[in-house]
Design an enzyme around this catalytic site. Structure first.
Site, PDB file in Angstrom:
ATOM      1  N   LYS A 155     112.517  79.555   8.777  1.00 65.32           N
ATOM      2  CA  LYS A 155     111.325  80.387   8.776  1.00 65.32           C
ATOM      3  C   LYS A 155     111.689  81.815   9.167  1.00 65.32           C
ATOM      4  CE  LYS A 155     108.969  80.701  12.730  1.00 65.32           C
ATOM      5  NZ  LYS A 155     109.736  81.274  13.842  1.00 65.32           N
ATOM      6  N   GLU A 223     105.318  80.259  26.466  1.00 66.49           N
ATOM      7  CA  GLU A 223     106.724  80.617  26.640  1.00 66.49           C
ATOM      8  C   GLU A 223     106.860  81.604  27.792  1.00 66.49           C
ATOM      9  OE1 GLU A 223     109.266  80.890  22.957  1.00 66.49           O
ATOM     10  OE2 GLU A 223     107.395  81.787  22.277  1.00 66.49           O
ATOM     11  N   ASP A 242     104.593  83.903  13.708  1.00 72.21           N
ATOM     12  CA  ASP A 242     105.826  83.397  14.318  1.00 72.21           C
ATOM     13  C   ASP A 242     105.666  81.975  14.850  1.00 72.21           C
ATOM     14  OD1 ASP A 242     108.544  83.866  15.318  1.00 72.21           O
ATOM     15  OD2 ASP A 242     107.647  83.848  17.315  1.00 72.21           O
ATOM     16  N   HIS A 247     104.953  76.179  13.838  1.00 69.28           N
ATOM     17  CA  HIS A 247     105.093  75.162  14.885  1.00 69.28           C
ATOM     18  C   HIS A 247     103.756  74.535  15.313  1.00 69.28           C
ATOM     19  CE1 HIS A 247     109.019  76.803  14.874  1.00 69.28           C
ATOM     20  NE2 HIS A 247     108.836  77.759  15.749  1.00 69.28           N
ATOM     21  N   LYS A 347     103.694  84.603  24.719  1.00 63.86           N
ATOM     22  CA  LYS A 347     104.984  84.933  25.339  1.00 63.86           C
ATOM     23  C   LYS A 347     104.733  85.596  26.693  1.00 63.86           C
ATOM     24  CE  LYS A 347     107.858  85.369  21.238  1.00 63.86           C
ATOM     25  NZ  LYS A 347     108.589  84.101  21.369  1.00 63.86           N
TER      26      LYS A 347
HETATM   27  C1  BG6 Z   1     110.896  80.335  17.144  1.00 62.85           C
HETATM   28  C2  BG6 Z   1     110.158  81.644  17.304  1.00 62.85           C
HETATM   29  O1  BG6 Z   1     110.615  79.768  15.900  1.00 62.85           O
HETATM   30  O2  BG6 Z   1     110.501  79.439  18.168  1.00 62.85           O
HETATM   31  C3  BG6 Z   1     110.426  82.225  18.674  1.00 62.85           C
HETATM   32  O3  BG6 Z   1     110.590  82.539  16.307  1.00 62.85           O
HETATM   33  C4  BG6 Z   1     110.091  81.231  19.751  1.00 62.85           C
HETATM   34  O4  BG6 Z   1     109.682  83.417  18.865  1.00 62.85           O
HETATM   35  C5  BG6 Z   1     110.773  79.894  19.482  1.00 62.85           C
HETATM   36  O5  BG6 Z   1     110.537  81.761  20.987  1.00 62.85           O
HETATM   37  C6  BG6 Z   1     110.293  78.830  20.443  1.00 62.85           C
HETATM   38  O6  BG6 Z   1     111.082  77.701  20.303  1.00 62.85           O
HETATM   39  P1  BG6 Z   1     111.383  76.760  21.542  1.00 62.85           P
HETATM   40  O7  BG6 Z   1     112.177  75.639  20.968  1.00 62.85           O
HETATM   41  O8  BG6 Z   1     112.135  77.590  22.542  1.00 62.85           O
HETATM   42  O9  BG6 Z   1     110.055  76.344  22.062  1.00 62.85           O
END
Ligand code: BG6
Length: 522
Positions: A155, A223, A242, A247, A347
Protein backbone atom coordinates in the site's frame (compact mmCIF):
# COMPACT_ATOMS: atom_id res chain seq x y z
CA UNK A 1 -5.34 -23.45 1.70
CA UNK A 2 -1.60 -23.50 2.35
CA UNK A 3 0.18 -26.48 0.95
CA UNK A 4 3.09 -26.17 3.35
CA UNK A 5 5.37 -26.69 0.37
CA UNK A 6 7.65 -24.09 -1.11
CA UNK A 7 9.51 -24.80 -4.30
CA UNK A 8 12.98 -23.29 -4.86
CA UNK A 9 12.53 -19.58 -5.10
CA UNK A 10 14.01 -16.38 -6.43
CA UNK A 11 12.91 -13.53 -4.19
CA UNK A 12 13.30 -10.16 -5.84
CA UNK A 13 12.91 -7.00 -3.80
CA UNK A 14 12.56 -3.65 -5.58
CA UNK A 15 13.49 -0.95 -3.10
CA UNK A 16 16.57 -2.67 -1.69
CA UNK A 17 17.75 0.45 0.11
CA UNK A 18 14.41 1.29 1.67
CA UNK A 19 13.40 1.09 5.29
CA UNK A 20 10.86 -1.66 4.71
CA UNK A 21 13.50 -3.98 3.30
CA UNK A 22 15.90 -3.42 6.18
CA UNK A 23 13.43 -3.36 9.06
CA UNK A 24 10.80 -5.85 7.97
CA UNK A 25 11.43 -7.91 4.82
CA UNK A 26 14.97 -9.15 5.41
CA UNK A 27 14.44 -9.86 9.13
CA UNK A 28 11.25 -11.76 8.19
CA UNK A 29 13.02 -13.79 5.49
CA UNK A 30 15.92 -14.49 7.83
CA UNK A 31 13.55 -15.80 10.52
CA UNK A 32 11.74 -17.95 7.96
CA UNK A 33 15.11 -19.37 6.98
CA UNK A 34 16.29 -20.05 10.55
CA UNK A 35 12.98 -21.74 11.32
CA UNK A 36 13.22 -23.95 8.24
CA UNK A 37 10.36 -22.44 6.26
CA UNK A 38 12.35 -21.30 3.26
CA UNK A 39 13.03 -23.84 0.53
CA UNK A 40 16.45 -25.50 0.49
CA UNK A 41 17.41 -23.45 -2.57
CA UNK A 42 16.69 -19.74 -2.62
CA UNK A 43 18.28 -16.52 -3.78
CA UNK A 44 17.34 -12.96 -2.80
CA UNK A 45 17.98 -10.27 -5.39
CA UNK A 46 17.72 -6.77 -3.97
CA UNK A 47 17.32 -4.09 -6.61
CA UNK A 48 17.87 -0.36 -6.20
CA UNK A 49 19.21 2.71 -7.93
CA UNK A 50 22.22 3.53 -5.75
CA UNK A 51 25.64 2.05 -6.35
CA UNK A 52 26.47 0.03 -3.29
CA UNK A 53 29.22 -2.40 -2.40
CA UNK A 54 27.60 -5.83 -1.91
CA UNK A 55 29.47 -6.64 1.31
CA UNK A 56 28.59 -3.26 2.80
CA UNK A 57 24.99 -3.83 1.74
CA UNK A 58 24.83 -7.21 3.43
CA UNK A 59 26.31 -5.72 6.61
CA UNK A 60 23.66 -3.04 6.57
CA UNK A 61 20.96 -5.73 6.36
CA UNK A 62 22.59 -7.58 9.25
CA UNK A 63 22.27 -4.43 11.32
CA UNK A 64 18.56 -4.43 10.42
CA UNK A 65 18.16 -7.97 11.75
CA UNK A 66 20.14 -7.23 14.91
CA UNK A 67 18.04 -4.16 15.60
CA UNK A 68 14.56 -5.18 14.46
CA UNK A 69 14.16 -8.97 14.42
CA UNK A 70 11.86 -10.43 17.09
CA UNK A 71 14.62 -12.98 17.78
CA UNK A 72 17.31 -10.39 18.42
CA UNK A 73 20.81 -10.60 17.00
CA UNK A 74 21.50 -12.92 14.08
CA UNK A 75 23.41 -16.16 14.60
CA UNK A 76 26.88 -15.91 12.98
CA UNK A 77 26.83 -19.19 11.08
CA UNK A 78 23.23 -18.92 9.97
CA UNK A 79 23.77 -15.36 8.81
CA UNK A 80 26.82 -16.47 6.81
CA UNK A 81 24.72 -19.06 4.96
CA UNK A 82 21.74 -16.76 4.51
CA UNK A 83 23.67 -13.65 3.45
CA UNK A 84 25.65 -15.57 0.83
CA UNK A 85 22.29 -15.87 -0.96
CA UNK A 86 21.59 -12.14 -1.00
CA UNK A 87 22.69 -10.25 -4.12
CA UNK A 88 22.56 -6.52 -4.69
CA UNK A 89 21.45 -5.55 -8.20
CA UNK A 90 22.15 -1.92 -9.04
CA UNK A 91 19.67 -0.52 -11.51
CA UNK A 92 17.20 2.20 -12.36
CA UNK A 93 13.60 0.90 -12.08
CA UNK A 94 12.74 2.92 -15.19
CA UNK A 95 15.35 1.36 -17.47
CA UNK A 96 15.03 -1.89 -19.43
CA UNK A 97 18.72 -2.70 -18.76
CA UNK A 98 17.93 -3.30 -15.07
CA UNK A 99 15.51 -6.06 -15.98
CA UNK A 100 17.96 -7.65 -18.40
CA UNK A 101 20.58 -7.85 -15.66
CA UNK A 102 17.99 -9.24 -13.29
CA UNK A 103 16.89 -11.81 -15.82
CA UNK A 104 20.45 -13.04 -16.29
CA UNK A 105 20.96 -13.37 -12.55
CA UNK A 106 17.71 -15.24 -12.02
CA UNK A 107 18.48 -17.57 -14.95
CA UNK A 108 21.97 -18.23 -13.59
CA UNK A 109 20.46 -19.22 -10.24
CA UNK A 110 17.82 -21.43 -11.87
CA UNK A 111 20.49 -23.13 -13.98
CA UNK A 112 22.48 -23.85 -10.86
CA UNK A 113 19.53 -25.51 -9.16
CA UNK A 114 18.40 -27.07 -12.45
CA UNK A 115 14.83 -25.95 -11.93
CA UNK A 116 12.50 -23.16 -12.94
CA UNK A 117 11.56 -22.12 -9.40
CA UNK A 118 8.97 -19.77 -7.94
CA UNK A 119 9.64 -16.08 -8.52
CA UNK A 120 8.35 -13.54 -6.04
CA UNK A 121 8.69 -9.87 -7.02
CA UNK A 122 8.18 -7.57 -4.06
CA UNK A 123 7.40 -3.91 -4.82
CA UNK A 124 8.78 -2.12 -1.75
CA UNK A 125 8.79 1.14 -3.68
CA UNK A 126 7.10 4.53 -3.87
CA UNK A 127 3.71 4.34 -5.67
CA UNK A 128 5.02 6.08 -8.79
CA UNK A 129 7.22 3.07 -9.56
CA UNK A 130 4.49 0.41 -9.42
CA UNK A 131 3.31 0.77 -13.02
CA UNK A 132 6.79 1.05 -14.61
CA UNK A 133 8.07 -1.99 -12.71
CA UNK A 134 4.97 -4.05 -13.50
CA UNK A 135 5.26 -3.12 -17.15
CA UNK A 136 8.98 -3.88 -17.35
CA UNK A 137 8.55 -7.28 -15.68
CA UNK A 138 5.83 -8.14 -18.13
CA UNK A 139 7.83 -6.96 -21.17
CA UNK A 140 10.93 -8.83 -20.03
CA UNK A 141 8.75 -11.96 -19.53
CA UNK A 142 10.19 -12.29 -16.07
CA UNK A 143 6.87 -12.95 -14.40
CA UNK A 144 4.92 -14.90 -16.99
CA UNK A 145 4.18 -18.30 -15.45
CA UNK A 146 0.97 -17.85 -13.55
CA UNK A 147 1.46 -20.92 -11.39
CA UNK A 148 4.96 -19.93 -10.27
CA UNK A 149 5.39 -16.17 -10.55
CA UNK A 150 3.89 -13.61 -8.18
CA UNK A 151 4.08 -9.91 -7.54
CA UNK A 152 3.56 -8.36 -4.12
CA UNK A 153 2.33 -4.79 -4.02
CA UNK A 154 2.55 -2.64 -0.90
CA UNK A 155 0.00 0.00 0.00
CA UNK A 156 -0.93 2.74 -0.75
CA UNK A 157 -2.77 1.16 -3.62
CA UNK A 158 -3.94 4.30 -5.37
CA UNK A 159 -4.68 7.59 -3.69
CA UNK A 160 -8.42 7.53 -4.41
CA UNK A 161 -11.00 5.35 -6.11
CA UNK A 162 -10.12 6.46 -9.65
CA UNK A 163 -6.38 5.98 -9.30
CA UNK A 164 -6.89 2.59 -7.62
CA UNK A 165 -9.16 1.48 -10.49
CA UNK A 166 -6.66 2.68 -13.05
CA UNK A 167 -3.83 0.86 -11.30
CA UNK A 168 -5.90 -2.32 -11.01
CA UNK A 169 -6.65 -2.23 -14.70
CA UNK A 170 -3.03 -1.57 -15.58
CA UNK A 171 -1.75 -4.47 -13.51
CA UNK A 172 -4.50 -6.90 -14.44
CA UNK A 173 -3.70 -6.43 -18.12
CA UNK A 174 -0.25 -7.81 -17.42
CA UNK A 175 -0.78 -10.42 -14.71
CA UNK A 176 -3.52 -12.85 -13.68
CA UNK A 177 -5.38 -11.97 -10.47
CA UNK A 178 -3.94 -15.06 -8.76
CA UNK A 179 -0.41 -13.69 -9.38
CA UNK A 180 -1.14 -10.38 -7.63
CA UNK A 181 -0.73 -10.14 -3.86
CA UNK A 182 -1.90 -6.81 -2.38
CA UNK A 183 -0.36 -6.79 1.03
CA UNK A 184 -1.96 -5.34 4.14
CA UNK A 185 0.32 -6.32 6.99
CA UNK A 186 -2.54 -6.14 9.50
CA UNK A 187 -3.90 -9.33 7.95
CA UNK A 188 -0.67 -11.09 8.86
CA UNK A 189 -0.90 -10.22 12.54
CA UNK A 190 -1.38 -13.28 14.72
CA UNK A 191 -4.45 -12.03 16.57
CA UNK A 192 -6.09 -10.72 13.41
CA UNK A 193 -5.75 -14.19 11.88
CA UNK A 194 -7.18 -15.65 15.06
CA UNK A 195 -10.39 -13.63 14.81
CA UNK A 196 -11.74 -15.93 12.10
CA UNK A 197 -10.90 -19.00 14.17
CA UNK A 198 -12.51 -17.39 17.20
CA UNK A 199 -15.68 -16.53 15.31
CA UNK A 200 -16.17 -19.55 13.11
CA UNK A 201 -14.58 -22.48 14.95
CA UNK A 202 -16.53 -21.80 18.15
CA UNK A 203 -20.27 -21.98 18.34
CA UNK A 204 -20.64 -19.88 21.49
CA UNK A 205 -20.42 -16.41 20.01
CA UNK A 206 -21.65 -16.69 16.43
CA UNK A 207 -25.36 -16.91 17.36
CA UNK A 208 -24.94 -13.65 19.28
CA UNK A 209 -22.99 -11.90 16.51
CA UNK A 210 -25.77 -9.65 15.20
CA UNK A 211 -27.96 -6.65 15.89
CA UNK A 212 -30.22 -8.55 18.24
CA UNK A 213 -27.47 -8.93 20.84
CA UNK A 214 -24.74 -6.47 19.95
CA UNK A 215 -25.11 -2.84 20.96
CA UNK A 216 -22.10 -1.35 19.22
CA UNK A 217 -18.53 -2.16 18.16
CA UNK A 218 -15.39 -0.06 18.57
CA UNK A 219 -12.28 -0.69 16.48
CA UNK A 220 -9.39 1.44 17.64
CA UNK A 221 -5.77 1.52 16.47
CA UNK A 222 -3.84 4.02 18.58
CA UNK A 223 -0.18 4.64 17.86
CA UNK A 224 2.39 6.18 20.13
CA UNK A 225 4.65 7.06 17.21
CA UNK A 226 4.26 10.28 15.27
CA UNK A 227 5.02 10.50 11.56
CA UNK A 228 8.77 10.60 12.21
CA UNK A 229 10.76 10.74 9.00
CA UNK A 230 7.78 9.88 6.78
CA UNK A 231 6.38 13.40 6.63
CA UNK A 232 6.96 13.62 2.86
CA UNK A 233 4.68 10.67 2.19
CA UNK A 234 2.28 11.24 5.06
CA UNK A 235 1.46 14.87 4.38
CA UNK A 236 -0.19 13.97 1.09
CA UNK A 237 -1.82 10.89 2.60
CA UNK A 238 -3.20 11.42 6.12
CA UNK A 239 -4.72 8.93 8.52
CA UNK A 240 -7.81 8.26 6.40
CA UNK A 241 -5.78 6.92 3.47
CA UNK A 242 -2.88 5.59 5.52
CA UNK A 243 -4.86 3.57 8.07
CA UNK A 244 -8.65 3.65 7.67
CA UNK A 245 -8.89 2.76 3.95
CA UNK A 246 -6.86 -0.38 4.52
CA UNK A 247 -6.03 -1.65 8.02
CA UNK A 248 -9.16 -0.53 9.87
CA UNK A 249 -11.59 -1.47 7.10
CA UNK A 250 -9.91 -4.88 6.91
CA UNK A 251 -10.52 -5.32 10.64
CA UNK A 252 -14.12 -4.23 10.13
CA UNK A 253 -14.53 -6.87 7.41
CA UNK A 254 -13.20 -9.67 9.60
CA UNK A 255 -15.44 -8.69 12.49
CA UNK A 256 -18.57 -8.15 10.40
CA UNK A 257 -18.34 -10.74 7.61
CA UNK A 258 -20.62 -13.75 7.31
CA UNK A 259 -19.04 -17.17 7.58
CA UNK A 260 -17.47 -17.94 4.18
CA UNK A 261 -18.44 -21.20 2.47
CA UNK A 262 -14.96 -22.56 3.13
CA UNK A 263 -11.57 -21.46 4.38
CA UNK A 264 -10.37 -20.55 0.95
CA UNK A 265 -9.12 -17.28 -0.55
CA UNK A 266 -11.96 -16.49 -2.93
CA UNK A 267 -14.75 -17.43 -0.51
CA UNK A 268 -13.20 -15.33 2.25
CA UNK A 269 -12.60 -12.36 0.01
CA UNK A 270 -16.14 -12.56 -1.37
CA UNK A 271 -17.50 -12.41 2.17
CA UNK A 272 -15.35 -9.36 2.94
CA UNK A 273 -16.36 -7.50 -0.22
CA UNK A 274 -20.01 -7.99 0.73
CA UNK A 275 -19.38 -6.18 4.02
CA UNK A 276 -17.72 -3.21 2.33
CA UNK A 277 -20.48 -2.94 -0.25
CA UNK A 278 -23.03 -2.62 2.52
CA UNK A 279 -21.28 0.15 4.43
CA UNK A 280 -23.49 3.21 4.28
CA UNK A 281 -21.85 6.16 2.57
CA UNK A 282 -22.21 9.62 4.07
CA UNK A 283 -23.22 12.86 2.36
CA UNK A 284 -20.87 15.85 2.86
CA UNK A 285 -23.10 17.14 5.66
CA UNK A 286 -23.19 13.69 7.31
CA UNK A 287 -19.40 13.41 7.09
CA UNK A 288 -19.09 16.38 9.42
CA UNK A 289 -21.62 14.83 11.81
CA UNK A 290 -20.20 11.31 11.83
CA UNK A 291 -16.46 11.65 11.27
CA UNK A 292 -13.94 13.56 13.37
CA UNK A 293 -10.51 14.48 12.09
CA UNK A 294 -7.65 15.70 14.22
CA UNK A 295 -4.03 16.74 14.04
CA UNK A 296 -1.50 16.57 16.86
CA UNK A 297 0.19 19.62 18.33
CA UNK A 298 3.33 19.64 20.53
CA UNK A 299 3.02 17.62 23.72
CA UNK A 300 4.69 15.00 25.85
CA UNK A 301 4.73 11.20 25.74
CA UNK A 302 6.37 9.16 28.49
CA UNK A 303 8.09 12.24 29.84
CA UNK A 304 9.62 13.10 26.44
CA UNK A 305 8.54 16.20 24.60
CA UNK A 306 7.14 15.72 21.13
CA UNK A 307 6.88 18.20 18.29
CA UNK A 308 3.53 18.93 16.72
CA UNK A 309 2.64 17.51 13.31
CA UNK A 310 3.27 20.81 11.53
CA UNK A 311 6.80 20.92 12.92
CA UNK A 312 7.66 17.43 11.61
CA UNK A 313 10.22 17.14 8.78
CA UNK A 314 8.79 17.60 5.29
CA UNK A 315 5.37 18.65 6.59
CA UNK A 316 3.87 21.94 5.41
CA UNK A 317 3.76 24.45 8.29
CA UNK A 318 0.09 25.14 7.55
CA UNK A 319 -0.80 21.51 6.75
CA UNK A 320 -4.41 20.42 7.26
CA UNK A 321 -3.56 16.71 6.91
CA UNK A 322 -5.26 14.63 9.58
CA UNK A 323 -3.26 12.42 11.93
CA UNK A 324 -6.39 11.23 13.73
CA UNK A 325 -9.75 9.94 12.50
CA UNK A 326 -12.78 8.74 14.44
CA UNK A 327 -15.75 7.62 12.39
CA UNK A 328 -19.20 6.21 12.93
CA UNK A 329 -20.22 3.73 10.25
CA UNK A 330 -23.23 1.52 9.67
CA UNK A 331 -23.46 -1.70 7.72
CA UNK A 332 -26.87 -1.84 6.14
CA UNK A 333 -27.52 -5.55 5.99
CA UNK A 334 -29.79 -7.85 7.92
CA UNK A 335 -27.17 -8.86 10.46
CA UNK A 336 -25.96 -5.36 11.34
CA UNK A 337 -28.82 -2.97 10.66
CA UNK A 338 -28.79 -0.32 13.39
CA UNK A 339 -25.49 -1.33 15.02
CA UNK A 340 -22.90 1.45 14.88
CA UNK A 341 -19.29 0.55 14.19
CA UNK A 342 -16.93 3.16 15.60
CA UNK A 343 -13.49 3.28 14.00
CA UNK A 344 -10.64 5.32 15.44
CA UNK A 345 -6.98 5.72 14.67
CA UNK A 346 -4.39 8.31 15.60
CA UNK A 347 -0.70 9.03 15.91
CA UNK A 348 1.20 10.50 18.89
CA UNK A 349 -1.21 9.03 21.39
CA UNK A 350 -0.18 8.03 24.94
CA UNK A 351 0.68 4.46 23.97
CA UNK A 352 0.23 1.86 21.27
CA UNK A 353 -3.06 0.00 21.56
CA UNK A 354 -5.00 -1.81 18.82
CA UNK A 355 -8.23 -3.10 20.28
CA UNK A 356 -11.65 -4.22 19.13
CA UNK A 357 -14.41 -3.93 21.70
CA UNK A 358 -17.77 -5.57 21.12
CA UNK A 359 -20.40 -4.32 23.49
CA UNK A 360 -23.47 -6.45 23.99
CA UNK A 361 -26.90 -5.12 24.78
CA UNK A 362 -28.21 -4.78 28.30
CA UNK A 363 -29.50 -7.89 29.94
CA UNK A 364 -33.29 -7.90 29.64
CA UNK A 365 -33.58 -9.35 33.15
CA UNK A 366 -33.96 -6.57 35.65
CA UNK A 367 -33.99 -8.63 38.82
CA UNK A 368 -30.95 -7.12 40.55
CA UNK A 369 -30.87 -3.85 42.37
CA UNK A 370 -27.37 -2.96 41.16
CA UNK A 371 -26.77 -1.05 37.99
CA UNK A 372 -25.63 -3.81 35.64
CA UNK A 373 -22.86 -3.29 33.11
CA UNK A 374 -23.38 -4.79 29.68
CA UNK A 375 -21.03 -7.60 28.60
CA UNK A 376 -18.00 -6.58 26.63
CA UNK A 377 -15.85 -8.80 24.48
CA UNK A 378 -12.40 -7.33 24.01
CA UNK A 379 -9.97 -8.45 21.34
CA UNK A 380 -6.56 -6.90 21.81
CA UNK A 381 -4.35 -7.13 18.73
CA UNK A 382 -1.26 -5.34 20.06
CA UNK A 383 0.84 -4.80 22.04
CA UNK A 384 -0.85 -7.41 24.26
CA UNK A 385 -2.54 -10.28 22.45
CA UNK A 386 -5.59 -11.26 24.40
CA UNK A 387 -9.31 -11.89 24.31
CA UNK A 388 -11.31 -10.89 27.37
CA UNK A 389 -14.94 -11.28 28.24
CA UNK A 390 -16.28 -8.91 30.86
CA UNK A 391 -19.29 -10.19 32.72
CA UNK A 392 -21.20 -9.42 35.90
CA UNK A 393 -20.44 -11.48 38.97
CA UNK A 394 -21.51 -11.54 42.57
CA UNK A 395 -18.99 -9.91 44.87
CA UNK A 396 -18.14 -12.46 47.59
CA UNK A 397 -19.93 -11.62 50.79
CA UNK A 398 -23.23 -11.76 52.53
CA UNK A 399 -25.21 -9.63 50.12
CA UNK A 400 -26.09 -9.85 46.45
CA UNK A 401 -23.76 -7.16 45.18
CA UNK A 402 -22.62 -7.28 41.55
CA UNK A 403 -19.51 -6.02 39.76
CA UNK A 404 -17.96 -6.81 36.38
CA UNK A 405 -15.11 -9.31 36.29
CA UNK A 406 -12.97 -10.52 33.45
CA UNK A 407 -12.42 -13.91 31.84
CA UNK A 408 -9.27 -13.71 29.84
CA UNK A 409 -7.18 -15.60 27.31
CA UNK A 410 -3.70 -14.15 27.04
CA UNK A 411 -1.19 -15.43 24.52
CA UNK A 412 1.70 -14.89 26.87
CA UNK A 413 0.14 -17.28 29.42
CA UNK A 414 -1.27 -19.80 26.95
CA UNK A 415 1.70 -20.19 24.60
CA UNK A 416 5.42 -20.24 25.12
CA UNK A 417 6.62 -19.89 21.54
CA UNK A 418 7.67 -16.55 20.13
CA UNK A 419 5.06 -15.30 17.69
CA UNK A 420 5.88 -14.79 14.01
CA UNK A 421 5.91 -11.25 12.70
CA UNK A 422 3.12 -10.32 10.26
CA UNK A 423 5.60 -10.14 7.38
CA UNK A 424 6.91 -13.65 8.08
CA UNK A 425 3.46 -15.10 7.80
CA UNK A 426 2.58 -13.10 4.69
CA UNK A 427 5.85 -13.71 2.81
CA UNK A 428 5.51 -17.42 3.42
CA UNK A 429 1.92 -17.25 2.15
CA UNK A 430 3.11 -15.69 -1.10
CA UNK A 431 5.83 -18.30 -1.55
CA UNK A 432 3.24 -21.02 -0.97
CA UNK A 433 0.72 -19.39 -3.30
CA UNK A 434 -1.81 -18.79 -0.52
CA UNK A 435 -3.86 -15.62 -1.07
CA UNK A 436 -6.34 -15.80 1.82
CA UNK A 437 -4.69 -13.01 3.83
CA UNK A 438 -4.32 -10.64 0.87
CA UNK A 439 -6.72 -8.12 -0.58
CA UNK A 440 -8.33 -8.67 -3.94
CA UNK A 441 -8.60 -5.78 -6.41
CA UNK A 442 -12.38 -5.42 -6.02
CA UNK A 443 -11.98 -5.33 -2.24
CA UNK A 444 -9.55 -2.44 -2.52
CA UNK A 445 -11.98 -0.55 -4.73
CA UNK A 446 -14.87 -1.26 -2.37
CA UNK A 447 -12.77 0.11 0.52
CA UNK A 448 -12.01 3.27 -1.47
CA UNK A 449 -15.76 3.70 -2.09
CA UNK A 450 -16.30 3.77 1.67
CA UNK A 451 -13.72 6.50 2.31
CA UNK A 452 -14.24 8.63 -0.81
CA UNK A 453 -17.14 10.75 0.53
CA UNK A 454 -15.05 11.55 3.61
CA UNK A 455 -11.99 12.36 1.58
CA UNK A 456 -14.00 14.56 -0.80
CA UNK A 457 -15.74 16.43 2.01
CA UNK A 458 -12.41 17.19 3.67
CA UNK A 459 -10.82 18.24 0.39
CA UNK A 460 -13.70 20.60 -0.22
CA UNK A 461 -13.53 22.09 3.28
CA UNK A 462 -9.89 21.57 4.34
CA UNK A 463 -10.11 23.59 7.57
CA UNK A 464 -13.64 22.85 8.68
CA UNK A 465 -13.69 21.00 11.99
CA UNK A 466 -10.03 20.07 11.89
CA UNK A 467 -9.52 19.42 15.61
CA UNK A 468 -6.16 19.86 17.22
CA UNK A 469 -5.07 17.50 20.00
CA UNK A 470 -1.96 17.55 22.10
CA UNK A 471 0.57 14.78 21.45
CA UNK A 472 0.27 12.34 24.34
CA UNK A 473 -3.54 12.56 24.58
CA UNK A 474 -6.16 10.19 23.19
CA UNK A 475 -7.17 12.60 20.44
CA UNK A 476 -9.61 15.50 20.26
CA UNK A 477 -12.25 15.29 22.96
CA UNK A 478 -15.07 15.72 20.42
CA UNK A 479 -14.22 12.21 19.21
CA UNK A 480 -16.17 11.01 22.24
CA UNK A 481 -19.26 12.84 21.03
CA UNK A 482 -19.79 10.56 18.04
CA UNK A 483 -20.12 7.61 20.43
CA UNK A 484 -23.21 9.12 22.00
CA UNK A 485 -25.53 7.72 23.19
CA UNK A 486 -23.80 4.36 23.04
CA UNK A 487 -20.83 5.23 25.23
CA UNK A 488 -19.35 8.24 26.95
CA UNK A 489 -15.83 7.69 25.79
CA UNK A 490 -13.68 5.34 23.76
CA UNK A 491 -12.91 2.02 25.33
CA UNK A 492 -9.42 1.86 26.76
CA UNK A 493 -7.72 -1.42 27.48
CA UNK A 494 -5.55 -0.76 30.51
CA UNK A 495 -1.95 -1.80 30.01
CA UNK A 496 -1.09 -4.40 32.58
CA UNK A 497 1.56 -2.52 34.46
CA UNK A 498 1.59 0.20 37.04
CA UNK A 499 -0.64 1.80 39.56
CA UNK A 500 -1.90 4.30 37.02
CA UNK A 501 -3.34 1.45 34.97
CA UNK A 502 -4.97 -0.16 37.99
CA UNK A 503 -6.67 3.15 38.58
CA UNK A 504 -7.84 3.07 34.98
CA UNK A 505 -9.31 -0.42 35.46
CA UNK A 506 -11.33 0.91 38.36
CA UNK A 507 -12.46 3.85 36.31
CA UNK A 508 -13.59 1.59 33.50
CA UNK A 509 -15.60 -0.50 35.90
CA UNK A 510 -17.22 2.61 37.20
CA UNK A 511 -18.25 3.99 33.84
CA UNK A 512 -21.99 3.93 33.97
CA UNK A 513 -24.06 3.23 30.95
CA UNK A 514 -25.69 6.22 29.34
CA UNK A 515 -29.41 6.51 28.66
CA UNK A 516 -29.81 5.80 25.05
CA UNK A 517 -32.37 6.60 22.48
CA UNK A 518 -31.04 4.54 19.56
CA UNK A 519 -29.47 6.23 16.54
CA UNK A 520 -31.81 5.33 13.75
CA UNK A 521 -30.38 3.08 11.11
CA UNK A 522 -32.58 4.10 8.25
C1 BG6 B 1 1.46 1.41 8.13
C2 BG6 B 1 1.23 2.91 8.11
O1 BG6 B 1 0.74 0.79 7.10
O2 BG6 B 1 1.04 0.89 9.38
C3 BG6 B 1 1.97 3.56 9.25
O3 BG6 B 1 1.69 3.42 6.88
C4 BG6 B 1 1.58 2.93 10.56
O4 BG6 B 1 1.70 4.95 9.29
C5 BG6 B 1 1.73 1.41 10.50
O5 BG6 B 1 2.44 3.45 11.56
C6 BG6 B 1 1.16 0.75 11.73
O6 BG6 B 1 1.50 -0.59 11.73
P1 BG6 B 1 1.76 -1.37 13.08
O7 BG6 B 1 2.01 -2.77 12.66
O8 BG6 B 1 2.94 -0.71 13.74
O9 BG6 B 1 0.52 -1.20 13.88
Amino acid sequence: MKTGEVSPASIIIFGAKGDLTKRKLIPALYNLYTEDHLPSSFAIFCVDFLTVDETAYRNDLLEGIDDFSRNGKADKEKWAFFSARIFYVQGDFMKAGTYNTLKEKIKEFEEQIKQRGTRMFYFAVAPRFIEPIADALWRAKLCNRDTLDRIVVEKPFGSDLDSARKLNRYISKRFKEKQIYHIDHYLGKEMVQNIMAFRFANYVFEPLWNNKYIDHIQISVAEEVGVGKRGGYYDSSGALRDMIQNHLLQLLCIIAMDCPKEYEAEAIRDAKVRVLKNVRTWTTQQVFENVVRGQYTPGEINGMSRVGYRQEEQVAPDSTTETFVAARLFIDNERWKGVPFFLRTGKSMPRQSSVIMIQFKDSPHKIFRDDIEPNQLIISIQPELEIDLMFESKVPGLHMKLLPVEMDFMYKDAYTQSLPEAYESLLLDVLEGEATQFMRADQIEAAWKVVMPIQEAWEKYPRKQLRLYEAGTWGPSVANAILKPYAKEWFLLPSREGVKEIKEIKEIKEIKKTDKPAITAS
